[in-house]
Design an enzyme around this catalytic site. Structure first.
Site, PDB file in Angstrom:
ATOM      1  N   ASP A   1       3.033   5.025  -5.396  1.00  0.00           N
ATOM      2  CA  ASP A   1       2.279   6.265  -5.170  1.00  0.00           C
ATOM      3  C   ASP A   1       3.197   7.462  -5.377  1.00  0.00           C
ATOM      4  OD1 ASP A   1       0.734   8.359  -4.485  1.00  0.00           O
ATOM      5  OD2 ASP A   1       0.236   7.672  -2.463  1.00  0.00           O
TER       6      ASP A   1
ATOM      7  N   ASP B   1       0.852  -1.193   0.000  1.00  0.00           N
ATOM      8  CA  ASP B   1       0.000   0.000   0.000  1.00  0.00           C
ATOM      9  C   ASP B   1       0.894   1.251   0.000  1.00  0.00           C
ATOM     10  OD1 ASP B   1      -2.430   1.375   0.191  1.00  0.00           O
ATOM     11  OD2 ASP B   1      -2.437   1.338   2.388  1.00  0.00           O
TER      12      ASP B   1
HETATM   13  P1  13P Z   1      -9.080   4.750   5.333  1.00  0.00           P
HETATM   14  O1  13P Z   1      -8.241   5.593   6.213  1.00  0.00           O
HETATM   15  O2  13P Z   1     -10.299   5.475   4.871  1.00  0.00           O
HETATM   16  O3  13P Z   1      -9.403   3.429   5.922  1.00  0.00           O
HETATM   17  O4  13P Z   1      -8.221   4.454   3.991  1.00  0.00           O
HETATM   18  C1  13P Z   1      -7.293   3.407   3.931  1.00  0.00           C
HETATM   19  C2  13P Z   1      -6.460   3.458   2.703  1.00  0.00           C
HETATM   20  O5  13P Z   1      -6.737   4.117   1.739  1.00  0.00           O
HETATM   21  C3  13P Z   1      -5.250   2.618   2.681  1.00  0.00           C
HETATM   22  O6  13P Z   1      -4.506   2.821   1.536  1.00  0.00           O
HETATM   23  O1  G3H Z   2      -3.180   4.906   3.510  1.00  0.00           O
HETATM   24  C1  G3H Z   2      -3.079   4.870   4.718  1.00  0.00           C
HETATM   25  C2  G3H Z   2      -3.310   3.578   5.416  1.00  0.00           C
HETATM   26  O2  G3H Z   2      -4.397   3.691   6.284  1.00  0.00           O
HETATM   27  C3  G3H Z   2      -2.061   3.126   6.109  1.00  0.00           C
HETATM   28  O3  G3H Z   2      -1.834   3.895   7.220  1.00  0.00           O
HETATM   29  O4  G3H Z   2       0.600   4.457   7.129  1.00  0.00           O
HETATM   30  O5  G3H Z   2      -0.653   4.466   9.285  1.00  0.00           O
HETATM   31  O6  G3H Z   2      -0.118   2.316   8.146  1.00  0.00           O
HETATM   32  P1  G3H Z   2      -0.409   3.790   7.995  1.00  0.00           P
HETATM   33 ZN    ZN Z   3      -4.567   4.795   0.772  1.00  0.00          ZN
END
Ligand code: 13P
Ligand code: G3H
Ligand code: ZN
Length: 312
Positions: A105, A83
């Site tokens: 990203d 992510d």
């Molecule tokens: P939320 O903070 O809305 O759960 O979004 C999570 C997210 O986009 C992780 O990449």
């Molecule tokens: O995009 C954000 C996600 O909720 C991940 O959050 O960077 O605190 O793990 P984090």
């Molecule tokens: Zn995100």
């Protein structure tokens, strides 16, 4: 079944008018809760790890936890996704170490820089059988370590999407249509509204192409209430209305990212447990309640928001 990529999942989701939940994982209990709910409901699922998660848990633990879930639920298609990969090096590290999908990203960089880095990641990942998500447009809120001010939040420009996808070769695209990260997405008194018109325009320019929504937690008020009634202080936490996400999932949106809602569920379970059992100090006791809430939330998302149940 071994870990899979999202290619097949997204194709079926696009054609079937539903979306796959991409849930953030940080520890064993969260992995267990998500995969148990998905397995019971016969829903394909994406487990995703942010930079923060990899730092907190150590990426090797996360990979092994997800591999354990794959072994325990052999019938369940599971994607392990990075992510918000900040750069090529982070994405390469995940491609080389067991992830089946990565996000680059570069959305806070210029259009040309975003194209160059995303293409570099796509070329490398594809050579190794891994799929790639990129982002165009900037979400308000916190994207890992990058803080984007509300007034700088930019909707995705539909005029850019065709060129971006063509020149990068990425497999899916995250767009900005009014979602944002975290539990405080809208000011009280405002009417939360996604720009589904932008989504429709993007879908027109990229027929059949999977679109991703980040920042899609709905901030369920019942869990906010439990937290606040048990010593918490979450003021004006507001999320995305679930009916608007359901609408998006019927169209080109194939992946919906949810993290904050799981955090709220876990926290509500643990806080309530501590208040009700002040004598407890065994983590297995309070984490059982936290994990159970996360499972309930994931099940609700799968059935009532994503529509991904009974798709295996
Ligand atoms: P939320 O903070 O809305 O759960 O979004 C999570 C997210 O986009 C992780 O990449
Ligand atoms: O995009 C954000 C996600 O909720 C991940 O959050 O960077 O605190 O793990 P984090
Ligand atoms: Zn995100």
């Amino acid at each position: 079944m071994a870990l899979v990529t999202s290619t097949e999942m997204f194709k079926k989701a696009y054609d079937g008018g539903y979306a796959i939940g991409a849930f953030n994982v940080n520890n064993m209990e969260i992995v267990q809760a998500i995969t148990e709910a998905a397995a019971e409901l016969k829903s394909p699922v994406i487990l995703q790890a942010s930079a923060g998660a990899r730092k907190y848990a150590n990426s090797i633990y996360l990979v092994k936890l997800v591999e354990a879930a794959v072994e325990l639920h052999p019938e369940l298609p599971i994607v392990l996704h990075l992510d918000h990969g900040a750069d090529f090096a982070t994405c390469k590290d995940c491609v080389d170490n067991g992830f089946t999908s990565v996000m680059i990203d570069y959305s806070s960089h210029s259009f040309e820089e975003n194209i160059a880095e995303s293409k570099k990641v796509a070329d490398y990942a594809h050579e190794h059988g891994v799929v790639v998500e990129a982002e165009l447009g900037t979400l308000a809120g916190v994207e890992d370590d990058v803080k984007v001010a509300d007034d700088k939040a930019m909707y995705t420009d539909p005029d850019q999407v065709e060129e971006f996808v063509k020149r990068t070769g990425v497999d899916s695209l995250a767009i900005a249509i009014g979602t944002s990260h975290g539990a405080y997405k809208f000011k009280p008194g405002t009417n939360p509204k996604l720009r589904l018109d932008i989504l429709a325009e993007v879908a027109k320019r990229l027929p059949g192409f999977p679109i991703v929504l980040h920042g899609s937690s709905s901030v369920p008020q019942e869990y906010v209430k439990i937290i606040n009634e048990h010593g918490g202080a979450l003021k004006d936490a507001i999320g995305i209305p679930e009916d608007q996400l359901r609408e998006a999932a019927k169209g080109a949106v194939c992946k919906i990212n949810i993290d904050s809602d799981l955090r709220l569920g876990l926290t509500a379970g643990v806080r309530k447990h501590f208040v009700e059992h002040p004598d407890h100090f065994d983590p297995r006791q309070y984490l059982t309640d936290g994990r159970s809430n996360v499972k309930d939330i994931v099940a609700h998302k799968i059935v009532d928001v994503l529509g991904s149940n009974n798709k295996i």
